[in-house]
Write a protein that holds these residues in place. Structure first.
Motif, PDB file in Angstrom:
ATOM      1  N   GLY A   1      80.930   0.156  15.823  1.00 10.39           N
ATOM      2  CA  GLY A   1      79.667   0.838  14.957  1.00 10.39           C
ATOM      3  C   GLY A   1      78.494   0.870  15.345  1.00 10.39           C
ATOM      4  N   SER A   2      77.685   2.064  15.236  1.00 11.17           N
ATOM      5  CA  SER A   2      76.313   1.775  15.853  1.00 11.17           C
ATOM      6  C   SER A   2      75.543   2.216  14.573  1.00 11.17           C
ATOM      7  N   GLY A   3      75.599   1.649  13.696  1.00 15.96           N
ATOM      8  CA  GLY A   3      74.624   1.990  12.468  1.00 15.96           C
ATOM      9  C   GLY A   3      73.594   0.903  12.401  1.00 15.96           C
ATOM     10  N   ALA A   4      72.914   0.555  11.450  1.00 21.15           N
ATOM     11  CA  ALA A   4      71.646  -0.194  11.437  1.00 21.15           C
ATOM     12  C   ALA A   4      72.401  -1.717  11.602  1.00 21.15           C
ATOM     13  N   ALA A   5      73.592  -1.977  11.306  1.00 21.29           N
ATOM     14  CA  ALA A   5      74.262  -3.202  11.358  1.00 21.29           C
ATOM     15  C   ALA A   5      74.575  -3.476  12.783  1.00 21.29           C
ATOM     16  N   GLY A   6      75.204  -2.317  13.467  1.00 20.03           N
ATOM     17  CA  GLY A   6      75.534  -2.648  15.113  1.00 20.03           C
ATOM     18  C   GLY A   6      74.425  -2.733  15.843  1.00 20.03           C
ATOM     19  N   LEU A   7      73.398  -1.822  15.734  1.00 16.76           N
ATOM     20  CA  LEU A   7      72.268  -1.906  16.492  1.00 16.76           C
ATOM     21  C   LEU A   7      71.544  -3.369  16.365  1.00 16.76           C
ATOM     22  N   CYS A   8      71.063  -3.870  14.853  1.00 16.92           N
ATOM     23  CA  CYS A   8      70.714  -5.021  14.844  1.00 16.92           C
ATOM     24  C   CYS A   8      71.247  -6.021  15.530  1.00 16.92           C
ATOM     25  N   ALA A   9      72.743  -6.174  15.408  1.00 22.14           N
ATOM     26  CA  ALA A   9      73.452  -7.079  16.078  1.00 22.14           C
ATOM     27  C   ALA A   9      73.181  -7.173  17.463  1.00 22.14           C
ATOM     28  N   ALA A  10      73.266  -6.054  18.072  1.00 22.55           N
ATOM     29  CA  ALA A  10      73.196  -5.717  19.584  1.00 22.55           C
ATOM     30  C   ALA A  10      71.953  -6.348  20.347  1.00 22.55           C
ATOM     31  N   LEU A  11      70.915  -6.051  19.308  1.00 17.36           N
ATOM     32  CA  LEU A  11      69.338  -6.134  19.824  1.00 17.36           C
ATOM     33  C   LEU A  11      69.407  -8.065  19.621  1.00 17.36           C
ATOM     34  N   ALA A  12      69.877  -8.381  18.616  1.00 14.69           N
ATOM     35  CA  ALA A  12      69.950 -10.000  18.378  1.00 14.69           C
ATOM     36  C   ALA A  12      70.741 -10.641  19.504  1.00 14.69           C
ATOM     37  N   ALA A  13      72.049 -10.039  19.824  1.00 15.21           N
ATOM     38  CA  ALA A  13      72.809 -10.435  21.035  1.00 15.21           C
ATOM     39  C   ALA A  13      71.968 -10.495  22.332  1.00 15.21           C
ATOM     40  N   ARG A  14      71.649  -9.403  22.675  1.00 17.67           N
ATOM     41  CA  ARG A  14      70.686  -9.285  23.900  1.00 17.67           C
ATOM     42  C   ARG A  14      69.578 -10.378  23.932  1.00 17.67           C
ATOM     43  N   GLU A  15      68.754 -10.514  22.901  1.00 15.78           N
ATOM     44  CA  GLU A  15      67.834 -11.575  22.777  1.00 15.78           C
ATOM     45  C   GLU A  15      68.565 -12.996  23.195  1.00 15.78           C
ATOM     46  N   ALA A  16      69.760 -13.102  22.566  1.00 21.24           N
ATOM     47  CA  ALA A  16      70.423 -14.530  22.797  1.00 21.24           C
ATOM     48  C   ALA A  16      70.823 -14.410  24.229  1.00 21.24           C
ATOM     49  N   GLY A  17      70.937 -13.543  24.898  1.00 23.41           N
ATOM     50  CA  GLY A  17      71.163 -13.844  26.363  1.00 23.41           C
ATOM     51  C   GLY A  17      72.505 -13.282  26.803  1.00 23.41           C
ATOM     52  N   VAL A  18      72.970 -12.246  26.142  1.00 22.18           N
ATOM     53  CA  VAL A  18      74.355 -11.794  26.688  1.00 22.18           C
ATOM     54  C   VAL A  18      74.037  -9.956  26.664  1.00 22.18           C
ATOM     55  N   ASP A  19      74.981  -9.509  27.582  1.00 21.21           N
ATOM     56  CA  ASP A  19      74.720  -8.161  27.313  1.00 21.21           C
ATOM     57  C   ASP A  19      76.116  -7.552  26.270  1.00 21.21           C
TER      58      ASP A  19
END
Ligand SMILES: Cc1cc2nc3c(=O)[nH]c(=O)nc-3n(C[C@H](O)[C@H](O)[C@H](O)COP(=O)(O)OP(=O)(O)OC[C@H]3O[C@@H](n4cnc5c(N)ncnc54)[C@H](O)[C@@H]3O)c2cc1C
Length: 467
Positions: free
Chosen positions: A21-39
């Motif tokens: 899912g790519s709503g607000a939840a999915g996109l915020c999750a992705a941004l945080a995961a990226r910052e934590a060092g994974v793709d």
């Protein structure tokens, strides 16, 4: 029907963190995961990520943000948590409540500072139940702008969003560890993708008539105003994995959707001094209670419709919302120089509408509480020209969902977390309790943004630890 396959078969490829899912939840999750060092990789069923987020007004409540302080507004996490719990009649999950109330301001400041989303506070009117002005929105006050900016941030961070990727099954082992997922493409082909951790960000079940009839029977025939792709996949998968489902009857309704135009009319029209009448011109409830419970109040009137009555001053406040400007352009907002003209334009008996206007004006003059319980003290009088919009009630989104802890981990019945499954936004239980009247404005995007951010970070750390 979304399924969970228990197998140890191979995958076409594997990602550390998969997000459905790519709503607000999915996109915020992705941004945080990226910052934590994974793709991380987001899988989104639509060709263009929008979700209910794009349909929303894009307003997110948060106490103590830099934007709120700059506007000179005093607020606190404790006050916010109290407001949420008061509206939820004390039934909001205490752990989720503490998590989202405390995480809201850091999440808004994070999106502003790290990802360039220029939030400002809606400072010229209050939403029912909020004891401070704390709703944050982007310039157009629209969810379309919010999703566009989040998507742009994700693209800037190099996050892969795979569109046209309908996740139709999860793959798990016998202990409930998610091994991966099955994606079905628009041409019917499927791919099996492995993952180290999975974030469910595919919202609730508002688009699934069967589930709505089961959990919210009063709205089974109501207009669903949210994203049709939200079919309850998260709760169905979670239940199959042994997760606890909480407050499944909780939801956000709305009693101010322009009819037949299908455009949201902001509740500022009510909080600033307007009111609703039915087709006979009579008021029928306390509009200050909130817009969520308004859905049933309006649908209970003859024909399932009502009229929002306000004036030009209030229309000027409402005009900050793109939806209101669209409603005006579509001809949904009627203007009238007198109560007689208003009655004529709404096909309502002029004596009745005059009497209703006079009764409201009298309560405002005296600062009294009317029979419905609405307190009119300090509320400005309506002045001609009057404005009116024919509205109906609708289901906006569901608030029940997967039980989660403060780390957004999905919990089994009994309270133990599933090994590597996280949920955020409409997929997770909200903080509104089991009733429509428990919904405090902004509870939807609140759990999407805050739990999304937490889920992404937690999923990434888990994936890194298990590499
Ligand atoms: C008209 C309207 C106005 C609203 N206004 C506000 C507001 O101002 N403030 C507020 O807080 N809340 C508001 N809400 C509620 C808010 O929109 C939602 O709570 C919020 O958008 C939920 O975000 P989400 O990321 O969980 O879900 P969504 O934004 O709905 O995203 C879920 C995504 O998952 C995708 N998906 C679903 N199933 C699958 C699958 N199996 N495979 C792949 N992808 C899948 C969907 O296509 C969708 O893109 C409003 C709702 C509506 C309808």
């Amino acid at each position: 029907m979304p399924r969970v396959l228990i197998d140890d078969g191979p995958f076409d490829f594997t990602v550390p963190v998969a997000i459905v899912g790519s709503g607000a939840a999915g996109l915020c999750a992705a941004l945080a995961a990226r910052e934590a060092g994974v793709d991380p990789v987001i899988f989104e069923r639509d060709a263009l990520p929008q979700g209910s987020t794009a349909l929303s007004a894009g307003l997110i409540p948060a106490p103590g943000t830099r934007a709120q302080k700059a506007a000179g507004i005093t607020d606190s996490v404790e006050l916010f948590a109290r407001d949420i719990q008061a509206k939820a009649h004390g039934e909001a999950d205490p752990v989720v409540l503490k998590t989202v109330a405390g995480g809201a301001a850091p999440a808004i400041d994070w999106l502003s500072d790290q990802h360039g989303l220029a939030f400002t506070v809606v400072s010229d009117f209050s939403y029912p139940g909020h004891s401070a002005r704390r709703m944050h929105g982007l310039a157009s006050r629209s969810g379309a702008e919010l999703i566009d900016r989040l998507r742009a941030a994700a693209e800037a961070a190099g996050i892969d969003i795979v569109t046209g990727a309908h996740v139709t099954a999860l793959v798990a082992d016998a202990k409930g560890r998610v091994r991966g997922l099955v994606v079905t493409r628009p041409d019917g082909t499927t791919e099996r993708i492995g993952c180290g951790a999975l974030v469910l960000a595919c919202n609730g079940y508002g688009g699934n008539k069967t589930l709505v009839a089961e959990h919210i029977p009063a709205l089974k025939d109501a207009l669903y105003f949210g994203h049709p792709g939200n079919q309850g996949d998260a709760v169905l998968w979670g239940a199959a994995l042994g997760a606890e489902l909480k407050h499944m009857s909780g939801h956000q309704g709305h009693g101010s959707v322009a009819h037949p135009h299908g455009i949201l009319i902001t509740w500022a029209t009510m909080t600033e001094g307007g009111f609703q009448v039915n087709a006979s011109g009579e008021r029928f409830w306390n509009e200050a209670s909130g817009y969520s419970e308004a859905a049933l109040a309006v649908l209970g009137q003859p024909g399932g419709i009502a009229f929002d009555i306000f004036d030009a001053r209030i229309a000027a406040i409402a005009r900050q919302f793109e939806d209101f400007r669209r409603a005006e352009a579509a001809g949904a907002v009627v203007e009238a120089e007198s109560s007689d003209e208003l009655a004529r334009r709404l096909s309502i008996c002029s004596q009745v509408i005059r009497a209703t206007l006079e009764s409201v004006a009298d309560f405002k003059r005296r600062g009294g509480i009317d029979l419905s319980g609405r307190d009119w003290s300090g509320v400005a009088q309506l002045e001609p020209p009057y404005c009116a919009v024919k509205v109906t009630g609708a289901l906006f989104h569901t608030q029940g969902g997967l039980a989660v802890d403060g780390r957004a981990r999905v919990l089994k019945v009994g309270g133990e977390p599933l090994p590597n499954l996280f949920a955020a936004g409409g997929a997770a239980v909200g903080v509104s309790g089991p009733d429509a009247s428990g919904y405090l404005s902004g509870n939807g995007l609140l759990t999407a943004v805050v739990l999304g951010r937490i889920a992404g970070g937690e999923a990434a750390r888990l994936a890194l630890a298990s590499c």
